[in-house]
Design an enzyme around this catalytic site. Structure first.
Site, mmCIF file in Angstrom:
data_model
loop_
_atom_site.group_PDB
_atom_site.id
_atom_site.type_symbol
_atom_site.label_atom_id
_atom_site.label_comp_id
_atom_site.label_asym_id
_atom_site.label_seq_id
_atom_site.Cartn_x
_atom_site.Cartn_y
_atom_site.Cartn_z
ATOM 1 N N HIS A 20 0.761 -1.208 -0.056
ATOM 2 C CA HIS A 20 0.075 0.039 0.086
ATOM 3 C C HIS A 20 0.839 1.205 0.030
ATOM 4 O O HIS A 20 1.143 1.803 1.056
ATOM 5 C CB HIS A 20 -0.923 0.052 1.131
ATOM 6 C CG HIS A 20 -1.942 1.237 1.130
ATOM 7 N ND1 HIS A 20 -3.322 1.008 1.728
ATOM 8 C CD2 HIS A 20 -1.994 2.282 0.485
ATOM 9 C CE1 HIS A 20 -4.019 1.963 1.617
ATOM 10 N NE2 HIS A 20 -3.218 3.029 0.837
ATOM 11 N N HIS A 22 1.755 4.352 -2.851
ATOM 12 C CA HIS A 22 1.561 5.260 -3.957
ATOM 13 C C HIS A 22 2.776 6.135 -4.591
ATOM 14 O O HIS A 22 3.565 6.718 -3.877
ATOM 15 C CB HIS A 22 0.311 6.359 -3.895
ATOM 16 C CG HIS A 22 -0.861 5.805 -3.254
ATOM 17 N ND1 HIS A 22 -2.171 5.554 -4.022
ATOM 18 C CD2 HIS A 22 -1.163 5.491 -1.758
ATOM 19 C CE1 HIS A 22 -3.255 5.089 -3.079
ATOM 20 N NE2 HIS A 22 -2.497 5.012 -1.951
ATOM 21 N N GLU A 202 -11.537 3.650 3.730
ATOM 22 C CA GLU A 202 -11.042 4.223 4.960
ATOM 23 C C GLU A 202 -11.903 5.243 5.729
ATOM 24 O O GLU A 202 -12.051 4.913 7.020
ATOM 25 C CB GLU A 202 -9.741 5.135 4.559
ATOM 26 C CG GLU A 202 -8.900 5.657 5.512
ATOM 27 C CD GLU A 202 -7.730 6.364 5.388
ATOM 28 O OE1 GLU A 202 -6.697 6.043 6.078
ATOM 29 O OE2 GLU A 202 -7.705 6.918 4.115
#
Length: 341
Positions: A20, A22, A202
Site C-alpha cells: 500500500h 502510491h 478508509e
C-alpha cells in the site's frame, strides 16, 4: 524475550513487503521542487522543498489531495517517471523492503500519455531491481471522484498496454464523495481481463467493504479500519482471509485508524480479531514516515515484538498477487534475511 531496543533494531533490519504505497506520494520534497523548476510549475502558496509537506494539515483530506495533485503535476515526461520510481524503490530497499506492489494513478497526471508513463516507470523498477534487489509490480488506480466512465477508460488503457509488471487495479481518492458501487462496471471489465482488484475503504461505512467484496469482487481491502465496527463483517473477513493493507502513521494523522493520538487502537483490534493485516506507509514522505517508522509506531504504541512484526511480512507475502512459486521464493528470501538478523 527481546527488549524494546532489540525490537526497534529488528524492525529496521527485518524483511518487509509493501502492498500500500502510491508512487505520487513517495516523492522527496526536494525532487518535487526540482521537477517543478524543470517544467516551470509554480509551487503552491510560495512553498519550498522545506515547507511543501505539512504533515499535520493532512487531517484535512482535501488539503492532502491538493498537495498530492501538485506532485502529480510536476511528473510530465519519461525521465520524471523513471527518476521517481527509481528513487522511491532505492529508499524502500534501504529499509529492507524486498517486494512492493505500487499504486500508479494516471488521473494524477492528466497531461501525460499512458505509454510514456509506463515506459518511465518500467525502466525505473528494472534499474532498481538490478541495483538493489527490490522487486516491484504495479497497480493502476482510478480516481473515485471522477466520472465512472473515466474508470472504464483507465481499465481499457491498462488492458491495451498491459505488461507482466501490471498486476491489477485499485480505487482511491475521497471515499465520501466516491462510493464504490459507481465503479462496478470498471471492476467487472478488469476481472474479465484477468486483472487483480483492490480498493481503498478508509472513511466510509462498513457497508462499503461489503460492496467491495460482493459487487466489485475485490481480493483485498486498502485500509478498511471500519471492518471492526461490524462483528459479523469482522468474522466474515477473518474466515475468508481477506487481507487489509493498513497504514498506521498516515491513517492516524487522518484520524481514520485512531484519534490522532498515536494509540493505533483500531489496528490492534484488527490484529486481535485475527484479520490478515499488512503494514505499509501509504505516502511516506508526505506523512513524515518510512517503511521502518510505521512498524516502529506500532512497537511503541502496542508493544509488538519480532514475532508479530514478521507476521505482518508473512501476511504481505500471502496477500501479494504472485503465483505459488514466486511466493515460495519470497518466503525463502524473507526467512533467510530474518534469520541473518
Amino acid at each position: 524475550m527481546p527488549d524494546a531496543q532489540d525490537t526497534l533494531a529488528f524492525a529496521a533490519a527485518m524483511p518487509k513487503v509493501s502492498l500500500h504505497c502510491h508512487l505520487t506520494g513517495t516523492l522527496h520534497p526536494r525532487t518535487v521542487a526540482e521537477l517543478a523548476a524543470k517544467h516551470g510549475v509554480p509551487m503552491p502558496d510560495g512553498r519550498t522543498a522545506e515547507t511543501l509537506y505539512d504533515h499535520g494539515s493532512y487531517e484535512n483530506l482535501g488539503e492532502f489531495l491538493r498537495v498530492l495533485d501538485l506532485v502529480g503535476a510536476v511528473m510530465l515526461d519519461r525521465d520524471d517517471f523513471h527518476r521517481t520510481t527509481y528513487e522511491t524503490l532505492t529508499l524502500a530497499a534501504q529499509h529492507n523492503v524486498i517486494y512492493r506492489e505500487m499504486f500508479i494513478s494516471p488521473p494524477s497526471h492528466p497531461d501525460v500519455d499512458y505509454p510514456t508513463m509506463i515506459e518511465g516507470i518500467t525502466a525505473g523498477l528494472r534499474d532498481a531491481e538490478a541495483d538493489h534487489g527490490i522487486v516491484c509490480r504495479l497497480i493502476f488506480a482510478m480516481n473515485r471522484n471522477a466520472d465512472p466512465a473515466d474508470g472504464i477508460e483507465l481499465v481499457r488503457n491498462v488492458i491495451r498496454h498491459r505488461t507482466d509488471d501490471i498486476l491489477g487495479i485499485g480505487l482511491d481518492y475521497e471515499e465520501v464523495t466516491g462510493p464504490p458501487e459507481r465503479f462496478a462496471e470498471a471492476f467487472a471489465l478488469a476481472k474479465k481481463a484477468g486483472l487483480h482488484r483492490t480498493a481503498h475503504s478508509e472513511s466510509g461505512p462498513p457497508q462499503n467493504i461489503i460492496t467491495l467484496l460482493d459487487l466489485l469482487d475485490c481480493e483485498r481491502i486498502d485500509h478498511g479500519y471500519h471492518v471492526v465496527t461490524d462483528p459479523a463483517l469482522t468474522r466474515r473477513c477473518r474466515d475468508e482471509g481477506i487481507p487489509f493493507t493498513c497504514t498506521p502513521v498516515s491513517s492516524d494523522i487522518g484520524r481514520y485508524s485512531g484519534s490522532g493520538d498515536g494509540t493505533h487502537a483500531v489496528i490492534a483490534a484488527m490484529v486481535d480479531a485475527g484479520l490478515a493485516v499488512t503494514i505499509d506507509g501509504d505516502d511516506p514522505p508526505m506523512f513524515g514516515t518510512d517503511p521502518t517508522h510505521d512498524l516502529v509506531a506500532l512497537v511503541r504504541a502496542l508493544g509488538y515484538g519480532p514475532e508479530q512484526l514478521m507476521r505482518f511480512t508473512e501476511n504481505g507475502i500471502e496477500a501479494a498477487w504472485l503465483d505459488a512459486s514466486d511466493k515460495a521464493t519470497l518466503r525463502s528470501r524473507a526467512r533467510m534475511m530474518s534469520t541473518a538478523k
